[in-house]
Scaffold this active site. Sequence first.
Site, PDB file in Angstrom:
ATOM      1  N   HIS A 157      40.420  19.579  47.711  1.00  0.00           N
ATOM      2  CA  HIS A 157      39.633  20.107  48.845  1.00  0.00           C
ATOM      3  C   HIS A 157      40.245  21.411  49.378  1.00  0.00           C
ATOM      4  O   HIS A 157      40.092  21.726  50.555  1.00  0.00           O
ATOM      5  CB  HIS A 157      39.514  19.088  49.987  1.00  0.00           C
ATOM      6  CG  HIS A 157      39.109  17.719  49.536  1.00  0.00           C
ATOM      7  ND1 HIS A 157      37.804  17.290  49.497  1.00  0.00           N
ATOM      8  CD2 HIS A 157      39.854  16.693  49.037  1.00  0.00           C
ATOM      9  CE1 HIS A 157      37.748  16.049  49.027  1.00  0.00           C
ATOM     10  NE2 HIS A 157      38.989  15.667  48.725  1.00  0.00           N
ATOM     11  N   SER A 278      41.854  50.939  46.710  1.00  0.00           N
ATOM     12  CA  SER A 278      40.640  51.197  47.485  1.00  0.00           C
ATOM     13  C   SER A 278      40.527  52.686  47.711  1.00  0.00           C
ATOM     14  O   SER A 278      41.531  53.380  47.920  1.00  0.00           O
ATOM     15  CB  SER A 278      40.728  50.464  48.821  1.00  0.00           C
ATOM     16  OG  SER A 278      39.885  51.080  49.770  1.00  0.00           O
ATOM     17  N   LYS A 284      45.474  48.714  49.924  1.00  0.00           N
ATOM     18  CA  LYS A 284      44.819  47.675  49.121  1.00  0.00           C
ATOM     19  C   LYS A 284      45.295  47.631  47.674  1.00  0.00           C
ATOM     20  O   LYS A 284      45.547  48.648  47.057  1.00  0.00           O
ATOM     21  CB  LYS A 284      43.293  47.892  49.117  1.00  0.00           C
ATOM     22  CG  LYS A 284      42.633  47.657  50.461  1.00  0.00           C
ATOM     23  CD  LYS A 284      42.597  46.198  50.847  1.00  0.00           C
ATOM     24  CE  LYS A 284      41.683  45.411  49.983  1.00  0.00           C
ATOM     25  NZ  LYS A 284      40.367  45.205  50.437  1.00  0.00           N
ATOM     26  N   GLU A 291      37.973  39.489  39.453  1.00  0.00           N
ATOM     27  CA  GLU A 291      36.671  39.331  40.104  1.00  0.00           C
ATOM     28  C   GLU A 291      35.526  39.546  39.119  1.00  0.00           C
ATOM     29  O   GLU A 291      34.501  38.858  39.154  1.00  0.00           O
ATOM     30  CB  GLU A 291      36.547  40.314  41.271  1.00  0.00           C
ATOM     31  CG  GLU A 291      37.525  40.024  42.396  1.00  0.00           C
ATOM     32  CD  GLU A 291      37.591  41.189  43.370  1.00  0.00           C
ATOM     33  OE1 GLU A 291      36.733  41.259  44.259  1.00  0.00           O
ATOM     34  OE2 GLU A 291      38.490  42.048  43.233  1.00  0.00           O
TER      35      GLU A 291
END
Length: 461
Positions: A157, A278, A284, A291
């Site tokens: 979970h 970024s 970043k 992804e």
Amino acid sequence: MSQHLWSGRFASAPDPDAFDFGVSFPFDRRLFEDDVTGSLAWAEALVACGALSVEDGRAIRDGLLGIREQGRQDPAWIAGDDEDVHSFVERQLVMRIGDAGRRLHTGRSRNEQVSVDLRLYLRRRIPRLQARIRELVQVLADQAERAGASLMPSYTHLRRAMPVLVAHYLLSHAAAFRRDHDRLAAAAAEADALPLGSGAIAGTGYAIDVQALAARLGFSRVVTNSMDASSDRDFAATFVYACSLAMVHLSRLAEDFILMTSEEFGFFELADRSATGSSMMPQKKNPDPLELVRGKAGRAIGHLTGLLITMKGLPTGYNKDLQEDKEPVFDSEDTLQVSLVAARAVLTHLTLRPERTRVAASGLLLATDVADYLVARGVPFRQAHEIVGGIVRDLLAKQQDFGDLRVADWQAYSPHFAADVVEAVTPEASVAARRTPQSTSPGAVRAALAETRLWLESQFS
Ligand code: ARG
């Protein structure tokens, strides 16, 4: 526009708006090698049954070998305004050898030709995907080895569950990829049947020795029913399913490492070479490749859904709808191939931060071990669970941990607690206490790693 394989019956040339729509050559050109392979064997089979003269058979063979050579030398040559790859190869053959080339299609239909091509294609391409899977499993095993005795929390979970060895976690992904490897082998086995001899649907009128033809093309068996064979794309769907499920596993792996390399987790460090910056925020370090792997899983699943829907409404026998089988097959293959390579590259350069994972593996997630401690001293498990639940509740209220309890504190909860509870309640003791072969006990994980290495070696031999 080249002449079509079927123009004899028609009084007028096809309407380009309708015809161009049905052209598959821009994508089925990928079956070029397989189409030539199938035709070489078909010509031999025709000669063997007396349907083609030895001279014509030889001319066809030489012509096809020349075509194959030209295609290998110059892949861009495999192009033009032909309807499909079968038409292209036949047109080139007739251009090279004349009339003999016009005899090649004796007793054969493009319906079975496209099926044999796709089966041959998958049987030669699946091993490439399996090699990429093995390379990924290899990297997971190498990282597991490097992780040694490092500990991390496991999650259910997405809440901390119990301590595990980092190696155990990494090998959990290897286990899934090994199933994908097997599933691809099953897809290759399903494609392992010769459809030639089925004709357009009812079988061929020439006494082709299909067993010999199957053996010649590397198939271990012949399809059992010509009507089924003309529209059977189950093997393609199985392949696309195997690719989709492998993409699902890659997506879950990617999701794990996107989370675990984040500032919040900080369990692993993404290498600079595996990350992107970024354009606006200088701090970043984004996990773009991971992804994208996760994103591409959606595309693979879409192909599976699309292919199944293409198949579901077809009346028995070949239907042109089936031409829609190739793009999902090819794109699923390409998507899986590039995703496996990207995932391997990222994992290869990932660095574990064992001090962070060790801290995260300590604390209240040892509650199960406390309960087991009581059980070992005769307390029924349900009761032990209740007692430990009470301890956890109190510790949470005081923002404390098991480590903050002295022996007297423990004994206030149960007289079964003794001084040794302190050593029993550590992440190291927790993993060492696991007993089954599939568990995270250090011995079991060592054996699992050795078994993974053996598997990898056995696949290469
Ligand atoms: N391009 C077709 C396909 O991909 C080849 C088979 C065509 N057969 C036919 N009867 N139109 O399925």
